[in-house]
Design a protein around this motif. Structure first.
Motif, mmCIF file in Angstrom:
data_model
loop_
_atom_site.group_PDB
_atom_site.id
_atom_site.type_symbol
_atom_site.label_atom_id
_atom_site.label_comp_id
_atom_site.label_asym_id
_atom_site.label_seq_id
_atom_site.Cartn_x
_atom_site.Cartn_y
_atom_site.Cartn_z
ATOM 1 N N PRO A 122 0.808 -1.225 0.000
ATOM 2 C CA PRO A 122 0.000 0.000 0.000
ATOM 3 C C PRO A 122 0.837 1.268 0.000
ATOM 4 C CG PRO A 122 0.060 -0.927 2.194
ATOM 5 C CD PRO A 122 0.784 -1.894 1.310
ATOM 6 N N GLU A 163 -1.152 5.412 4.061
ATOM 7 C CA GLU A 163 -2.032 4.577 4.871
ATOM 8 C C GLU A 163 -1.479 4.347 6.274
ATOM 9 O OE1 GLU A 163 -3.471 0.999 3.147
ATOM 10 O OE2 GLU A 163 -4.216 1.958 1.323
ATOM 11 N N ASN A 183 -5.178 9.634 -6.568
ATOM 12 C CA ASN A 183 -5.687 8.287 -6.827
ATOM 13 C C ASN A 183 -4.678 7.286 -6.290
ATOM 14 O OD1 ASN A 183 -6.870 5.958 -7.751
ATOM 15 N ND2 ASN A 183 -7.381 6.783 -9.760
ATOM 16 N N MET A 190 -4.696 4.266 -5.251
ATOM 17 C CA MET A 190 -4.667 2.884 -5.729
ATOM 18 C C MET A 190 -3.841 2.744 -7.004
ATOM 19 S SD MET A 190 -6.097 1.180 -3.452
ATOM 20 C CE MET A 190 -6.025 -0.389 -4.296
ATOM 21 N N ASP A 198 -13.885 0.420 -3.733
ATOM 22 C CA ASP A 198 -14.418 1.178 -2.609
ATOM 23 C C ASP A 198 -15.712 1.907 -2.956
ATOM 24 O OD1 ASP A 198 -12.227 0.456 -1.018
ATOM 25 O OD2 ASP A 198 -11.011 2.053 -1.887
ATOM 26 N N ASP A 231 -7.429 -6.568 -7.739
ATOM 27 C CA ASP A 231 -6.985 -5.389 -8.489
ATOM 28 C C ASP A 231 -7.118 -5.584 -9.995
ATOM 29 O OD1 ASP A 231 -6.495 -3.623 -6.495
ATOM 30 O OD2 ASP A 231 -4.317 -3.715 -6.579
ATOM 31 N N GLN A 240 -10.553 -4.717 -10.788
ATOM 32 C CA GLN A 240 -10.735 -3.277 -10.631
ATOM 33 C C GLN A 240 -10.176 -2.512 -11.835
ATOM 34 O OE1 GLN A 240 -10.356 -0.444 -6.835
ATOM 35 N NE2 GLN A 240 -8.440 -1.465 -7.298
ATOM 36 N N ARG A 264 2.824 3.012 -4.861
ATOM 37 C CA ARG A 264 2.628 1.811 -4.058
ATOM 38 C C ARG A 264 3.259 0.623 -4.777
ATOM 39 N NH1 ARG A 264 -2.937 -0.823 -5.983
ATOM 40 N NH2 ARG A 264 -2.014 -2.549 -4.820
ATOM 41 N N SER A 308 -13.880 1.157 -9.109
ATOM 42 C CA SER A 308 -13.235 1.256 -7.806
ATOM 43 C C SER A 308 -13.936 0.307 -6.839
ATOM 44 C CB SER A 308 -13.325 2.687 -7.278
ATOM 45 O OG SER A 308 -13.068 2.718 -5.888
#
Length: 904
Positions: free
Chosen positions: A654, A658, A692, A694, A812, A801, A804, A698, A810
């Motif tokens: 991540p 976070e 963004n 995501m 979420d 992912d 996604q 990361r 998304s």
């Protein structure tokens, strides 16, 4: 589509058979089959599921015209067999009909039914005269008007109003001081019929139809229409039944269980649907129609003597009272019981599976109305399969394929702790309608159950009796408690199918819309109660639960799954405890260990934050040095728990934000803990902000920006493995680089890992085998998998992912529109729950093919949430993956699904 739309059955002959379920639906296929094997079945015909599809495409008028001649021929054939006349005005006994749905798989109570069709002012007089039972005739007529008015004509109460037909009955019962419907006289019922007609006229704006053919076409079309009612759609979505399957319509001659004391009706099972015990069981009512049994409006009696004795024992009823007031069918009608017992055994032997049957006794003659493979609990499913295997009735393949993988979930969840049960206050005891343990806050409506569950509350749905309209609330609830109904009531049958705990017909309780009263004590919405669906107890308050042990028949099913699987199952686990749990469930390794989860325990987060606040590489390395022994200890425990099996450890994934606090108070606490100014913390948090995240900084992007992070984690993994090997264990670490989109990203990380490992080996004077691979979660990685496989020794498809990014949804935020998409048919199911085999699956297949073209021994697995979903597991088997990985409690489900995929 077949040109033939109608298939007849009766008098030991049938145009259909059991293996035609796709065309005739389960009910129609089995009605035909029962005729062929000599079981007494009222004559009739089945309109195929293909006609339902036609109906939805072409509309009512066109389809009625297409099948009109065949339906008329079906009625003529039924008339001949039953020696009755449809639309009779005096020359013969009227042919009255039941019109029922029948999909490929059982959907209990979800679609429409009409009984006594063909009844009118002429027919009721003939039925009264020829049967010699005027009360029966007019009772059948009023039932028909009620059912037809509701189902076909849409007569229902206004919002907040009770059923208008029931209001008529309640008013008359109150006026005459009657206790139940059975008290009505023939004259009462004649008056009720006229009042019912007036209700129809007022509510529907037209007279109740008297032409039997008009009635028939209305009922047939109403059944087709019910395929798309909200409750049927919800049930299909929950049970993953395709919309395009459609329902058949079964039109069958009526036989009557309400013709007097020599008539009866009931539902029975060739084995116990709750426990799997090889014990014929069921319930019946004398002088009743079938809907009386399943509706729960009258408490039914047990069919067998042993069942009746068990019922009496549970309810504290003396043997004398039982015999006098609650005799079993075996005792009350021994000859009929013997005939029914022989039929149920014949049907179970024929189908080699537990049968759920409906029957009617009309004036001493037994008729079978339906048989189907019975719905059962997870425990019963496992026991029945193993018992039948050991009895030689089925083979190993059948035993494995007969399991519903998701039903194993029922066996893996908590049960009540025995010590807590011993101290709990028993409020009531009812029928153990569906086993399991449930605790939650009382709610009295399906809507409330949904609303409270959406807030994260655990609820118990408490109802007088449930109906199909309660379906969504039943799904939302932890368990169901009803005042009325038996083991074959709607609540019981549907709860068992869902795997929900249910207690029905609880003694001494009274349920209203706002309160539950138990022996004078009132419980309101929000009060806690607990249910034991295995024994029938209702407890006050919350009762502690424990995780059940898995052995016996469950272990035998798992052994069969092991023997018949090609693909094996790993688990997603981040702690030694989770790893050990999964190993006990049969997991052969870990497919995903998320290292970031390890940084949130105790004081570890502060060491991580210290690393984030560091201004340079030297500062970061100093902070990481404090994390190294902690990571090493974690990896030691996990590798030890999975000794001898591969453990895929994903490097930090991540974004760093976070790990940092966003609110002012927490930022101040962080500054004080780490000895820096609060402005420094605020600036760092602000600098880590991403629009963004995501798709931001990361995964491997972190490791390539800050290689010291990858170096620390690689060292911790390899040092832990060396320590275990030194102690005599067999660690098998697999280091996974996340979120790569180009082979160069992976290559850079691989060089750090291998360089670090070489240093550790030199320091320790020993080596361990390890693999370096990657997670395929970006479409570009799948598209260039042949290049990636030149570096990677394994692929793990991160389908969360990958889904996604392929859909552009998304995870979420998709909850805001995915339910609408599913409801409108844009998507058949949530792609985050069941793998999208057409789109995302194509990328997985491409990744596998390209990867193995470059590296034939490439290890392939899946670690997204789809790894425990049966249809996704089957796809992974077909695609050639070596393993799937899922959460610990999904491991048995995935193991069974893997075996079934191999056997199909």
């Amino acid at each position: 589509m077949s040109n033939k739309r109608v298939y007849t059955f009766g008098d030991g002959k049938a145009e259909g058979r059991a293996d035609m379920k796709n065309l005739l639906g389960g009910k129609g296929a089995n009605l035909a089959e029962m005729n062929l094997i000599g079981v007494p079945v009222p004559a009739g015909f089945t309109i195929t599921t293909e006609v339902c599809t036609e109906y939805n495409q072409k509309g009512r008028e066109a389809v009625v015209e297409l099948m009109k001649a065949e339906v008329e021929a079906g009625i003529a054939a039924t008339e001949k067999v039953m020696n009755a006349k449809f639309g009779s005005k005096g020359e013969a006994f009227p042919l009255l009909l039941s019109v029922r749905s029948g999909a490929r798989v059982s959907m209990p109570g979800m679609m429409n039914t009409v009984l006594n069709l063909g009844m009118n002012d002429d027919a009721v007089k003939i039925v009264a005269e020829k049967s010699g039972n005027e009360k029966f005739a007019y009772d059948s007529y009023r039932r028909f008007i009620h059912m037809y008015g509701d189902v076909v004509m849409g007569v229902d109460g206004e919002e907040g109003e009770h059923d208008p037909f029931e209001m008529v009955l309640d008013r008359i019962k109150e006026a005459k001081g009657y206790d139940s419907d059975a008290d009505f006289t023939a004259e009462d019922l004649k008056g009720i019929v006229e009042e019912y007609k007036a209700v129809v006229k007022e509510r529907a704006g037209k007279d109740f139809p008297t032409d039997p053919w008009e009635q028939l076409w209305g009922a047939i079309c109403a059944v087709f229409d019910s395929w798309n009612t909200p409750r049927a759609i919800l049930y299909r979505q929950k049970e993953q039944i395709p919309e395009e399957w459609g329902t058949a319509v079964n039109v069958q001659a009526m036989v009557y269980g309400n013709m007097g004391e020599t008539s009866a009706t009931g539902v029975c099972f060739s084995r116990d649907a709750a426990t799997g015990e090889d014990q014929f069981n069921g319930e019946y009512l004398v002088n009743a129609q079938g809907e009386d049994v399943v509706a729960g409006v009258r408490t039914p009696l047990e069919i067998t003597k042993i069942g009746s004795q068990r019922w009496a024992e549970r309810n504290g009823t003396s043997e004398a009272d039982r015999l006098a007031k609650f005799p079993s069918l075996e005792e009350a009608m021994p000859q009929l019981y013997a005939e029914l017992n022989a039929v149920q055994q014949k049907l179970e032997d024929h189908y080699s599976d537990m049968q759920d049957m409906e029957f009617t006794v009309q004036d001493g003659k037994l008729w079978m109305l339906q048989t189907r493979n019975g719905k059962r609990t997870g425990a019963a499913m496992v026991k029945m399969a193993i018992d039948m295997l050991e009895e030689g009735r089925i083979d190993e393949k059948t035993a494995v394929l007969r399991q519903e993988p998701n039903k194993l979930d029922e066996l893996l969840h908590p049960v009540f702790d025995k010590e807590a049960i011993a101290k709990a206050n028993v409020l009531s005891k009812g029928l153990p309608a569906s086993p399991g343990a449930a605790t939650g806050k009382i709610v009295f409506t399906a809507d409330a159950a949904e609303q409270w569950a959406a807030r994260g509350e655990k609820v118990i749905l408490v109802r007088r009796e449930t109906s199909p309209e309660d379906l969504a609330g039943m799904y939302a609830a932890e368990g169901i408690l009803t005042e009325r109904g038996g083991m074959t009531s709607h609540a019981a049958v549907v709860a068992r199918g869902m795997g929900k705990c249910c207690v029905s017909s609880a003694a001494g309780i009274s349920v209203s819309h706002t309160a539950l009263k138990i022996k004078g004590v009132e419980f309101k919405e929000g009060d806690f109660i607990s249910l034991n669906g295995t024994t029938g107890e209702v407890y006050e308050g919350e009762v502690a639960t424990i995780t059940p042990s898995l052995d016996g028949d469950f272990a035998k099913i798992m052994d069969l799954a092991e023997r018949h699987s090609r693909m094996y199952v790993r688990t997603n686990a981040d702690t030694p405890a989770d790893a050990q749990t999964a190993r006990e469930f049969g997991a052969k390794g870990i497919g995903l260990c998320r290292t970031e989860h390890m940084f949130f325990e105790g004081d570890r987060i502060w060491k991580m934050r210290e690393m984030i606040l560091a201004e340079n590489e030297e500062g970061r390395k100093a902070a990481l040095a404090k994390l190294l022994p902690i990571q090493r200890e974690d990896f030691y425990g996990i590798l030890k728990a999975m000794d001898g099996f591969g453990v895929t450890i994903r490097l930090l994934d991540p974004p760093l934000h976070e790990f940092t606090p966003n609110d002012a108070a927490s930022q101040k606490e962080m500054a004080e803990k780490l000895g820096v100014a609060v402005e420094v913390v605020k600036d760092k948090v602000e600098s880590l902000h991403e629009f963004n995240p995501m798709l931001g900084h990361r995964g491997c992007r972190l490791g390539n920006t800050y290689p010291e992070i990858t170096e620390m984690q690689a060292r911790a993994i390899i040092e832990a493995a060396c320590e275990l090997k030194k102690e005599g264990f067999d660690p098998k670490p697999e280091i996974m680089v996340p979120l790569i989109g180009t082979v160069k990203e992976l290559k850079m990380q691989e060089e750090i890992i291998r360089t670090t490992a070489a240093k550790v080996f030199e320091e320790k004077g020993m080596e361990v085998d390890y693999l370096v691979g990657t997670m395929i979660e970006i479409p570009r990685a799948a598209l260039t998998a042949d290049e990636v496989a030149e570096v990677a020794e394994f692929f793990s498809f991160g389908t969360n992912d990958l889904t996604q990014m392929t859909f552009g949804y998304s995870r979420d935020d998709a909850g805001k529109f995915l339910p609408v998409y599913i409801e409108k048919g844009i998507l058949k199911q949530d792609p985050f729950q069941a793998l999208d085999q057409t789109g995302v699956g194509q990328l997985v297949e491409m990744g596998c093919d390209k990867g193995r073209s470059a590296r034939p021994d490439l290890k392939l697995g899946i670690c997204g949430e789809h790894g425990g979903e049966p249809s996704s597991v089957e796809f992974c088997h077909r695609t050639g993956l070596d393993y799937v990985s899922c959460s610990p409690f999904r491991v048995p489900i995935a193991r069974l699904a893997a075996a079934q995929a191999n056997l199909r």
